[in-house]
Design a protein around this motif. Structure first.
Motif, PDB file in Angstrom:
ATOM      1  N   UNK A  94       0.849  -1.187   0.000  1.00  0.00           N
ATOM      2  CA  UNK A  94       0.000   0.000   0.000  1.00  0.00           C
ATOM      3  C   UNK A  94       0.890   1.244   0.000  1.00  0.00           C
ATOM      4  N   UNK A  95       0.611   2.148  -0.910  1.00  0.00           N
ATOM      5  CA  UNK A  95       1.362   3.416  -0.954  1.00  0.00           C
ATOM      6  C   UNK A  95       0.778   4.360   0.099  1.00  0.00           C
ATOM      7  N   UNK A  96       1.638   4.796   1.003  1.00  0.00           N
ATOM      8  CA  UNK A  96       1.222   5.698   2.074  1.00  0.00           C
ATOM      9  C   UNK A  96       2.108   6.943   2.012  1.00  0.00           C
ATOM     10  N   UNK A  97       1.472   8.093   1.991  1.00  0.00           N
ATOM     11  CA  UNK A  97       2.177   9.369   2.088  1.00  0.00           C
ATOM     12  C   UNK A  97       1.966   9.860   3.514  1.00  0.00           C
ATOM     13  N   UNK A  98       3.055  10.206   4.170  1.00  0.00           N
ATOM     14  CA  UNK A  98       2.968  10.697   5.540  1.00  0.00           C
ATOM     15  C   UNK A  98       2.959  12.212   5.573  1.00  0.00           C
ATOM     16  N   UNK A  99       2.102  12.766   6.411  1.00  0.00           N
ATOM     17  CA  UNK A  99       2.084  14.206   6.659  1.00  0.00           C
ATOM     18  C   UNK A  99       2.418  14.403   8.130  1.00  0.00           C
ATOM     19  N   UNK A 100       3.687  14.718   8.388  1.00  0.00           N
ATOM     20  CA  UNK A 100       4.128  14.965   9.760  1.00  0.00           C
ATOM     21  C   UNK A 100       3.585  16.333  10.165  1.00  0.00           C
ATOM     22  N   UNK A 101       2.693  16.330  11.146  1.00  0.00           N
ATOM     23  CA  UNK A 101       1.817  17.457  11.456  1.00  0.00           C
ATOM     24  C   UNK A 101       2.182  18.116  12.776  1.00  0.00           C
ATOM     25  N   UNK A 102       2.479  19.410  12.710  1.00  0.00           N
ATOM     26  CA  UNK A 102       2.764  20.212  13.903  1.00  0.00           C
ATOM     27  C   UNK A 102       3.782  19.538  14.806  1.00  0.00           C
ATOM     28  N   UNK A 103       4.910  19.202  14.243  1.00  0.00           N
ATOM     29  CA  UNK A 103       5.911  18.410  14.942  1.00  0.00           C
ATOM     30  C   UNK A 103       7.278  19.065  14.783  1.00  0.00           C
ATOM     31  N   UNK A 104       8.268  18.457  15.391  1.00  0.00           N
ATOM     32  CA  UNK A 104       9.650  18.903  15.262  1.00  0.00           C
ATOM     33  C   UNK A 104      10.400  17.878  14.427  1.00  0.00           C
ATOM     34  N   UNK A 105      11.092  18.367  13.413  1.00  0.00           N
ATOM     35  CA  UNK A 105      11.784  17.479  12.469  1.00  0.00           C
ATOM     36  C   UNK A 105      12.702  16.461  13.170  1.00  0.00           C
ATOM     37  N   UNK A 106      13.590  16.874  14.099  1.00  0.00           N
ATOM     38  CA  UNK A 106      14.481  15.882  14.717  1.00  0.00           C
ATOM     39  C   UNK A 106      13.726  14.756  15.432  1.00  0.00           C
ATOM     40  N   UNK A 107      12.641  15.097  16.088  1.00  0.00           N
ATOM     41  CA  UNK A 107      11.853  14.061  16.774  1.00  0.00           C
ATOM     42  C   UNK A 107      11.204  13.118  15.765  1.00  0.00           C
ATOM     43  N   UNK A 108      10.691  13.676  14.672  1.00  0.00           N
ATOM     44  CA  UNK A 108      10.047  12.852  13.648  1.00  0.00           C
ATOM     45  C   UNK A 108      11.056  11.920  12.983  1.00  0.00           C
ATOM     46  N   UNK A 109      12.249  12.429  12.718  1.00  0.00           N
ATOM     47  CA  UNK A 109      13.286  11.591  12.101  1.00  0.00           C
ATOM     48  C   UNK A 109      13.710  10.463  13.034  1.00  0.00           C
ATOM     49  N   UNK A 110      13.845  10.776  14.324  1.00  0.00           N
ATOM     50  CA  UNK A 110      14.180   9.734  15.309  1.00  0.00           C
ATOM     51  C   UNK A 110      13.094   8.665  15.352  1.00  0.00           C
TER      52      UNK A 110
END
Length: 179
Positions: A94-110
């Motif tokens: 399944x193709x899923x596109x993620x929308x990281x919402x109101x977050x901090x990039x370093x935390x999302x990458x971790x």
């Protein structure tokens, strides 16, 4: 005049009771969406993994139906659904596109490094602008987008096996997608 003032709390209580009664038995994951049947709103956002890359709404067209998953590291329910998203992407294609919402990039990458990355494309929406344009109330929310970039369905809450098999998978198959 004083007697009339005594009836104000009664009237307000009756009105509140009517409103609450109308919501009984309604599924809170089935929120109305003014965006159903419309294209994904125009946007230009940075790629979560590589901020030097910018993506616009045209990146969501022409690749068959997919899921647009709104998530954040601050969202406990997003953590609950993450293994199911990994399974859908890796085992069912399944193709899923993620929308990281109101977050901090370093935390999302971790998060993605530690838990795995189910997203074919990861958009970074730190101010929540695209989320706002989509009518997002919070996270997680998942939209089914067809190959023309049209929003076909909105699910509020966790995507788990039951939601996938009973709701999202049949819709994706109807639109000609994986599942």
């Amino acid at each position: 005049m004083r007697r009339a003032l005594l009836f104000i709390p009664v009237v307000l209580t009756v009105i509140l009771g009517i409103v609450l009664f109308q919501r009984i038995g309604k599924d809170p994951t089935q929120l109305e969406s003014a965006q159903i049947g419309k294209p994904v709103p125009a946007f230009e956002l940075a790629d979560l993994l590589d901020p030097s890359i910018r993506h616009g709404s045209e990146a969501l067209r022409g690749k068959g139906p997919f899921l647009l998953n709104v998530w954040g590291t601050w969202c406990p329910s997003c953590r609950d659904e993450h293994p199911d998203l990994i399974r859908l992407a890796e085992q069912q294609g399944v193709r899923i596109v993620g929308l990281n919402y109101k977050d901090e990039r370093p935390l999302a990458l971790q998060w993605l490094e530690r838990l795995g990355n189910p997203y074919a494309l990861s958009l970074f929406d730190p101010d929540g602008k695209l989320g706002f344009d989509l009518g997002v109330y919070g996270a997680p929310e998942t939209f089914v987008i067809d190959g023309d970039g049209i929003i076909r369905y909105r699910h509020v809450g966790v995507v788990n096996q039951k939601v996938w098999s009973e709701t999202l998978q049949p819709l994706m198959q109807q639109l000609g997608g994986q599942g």
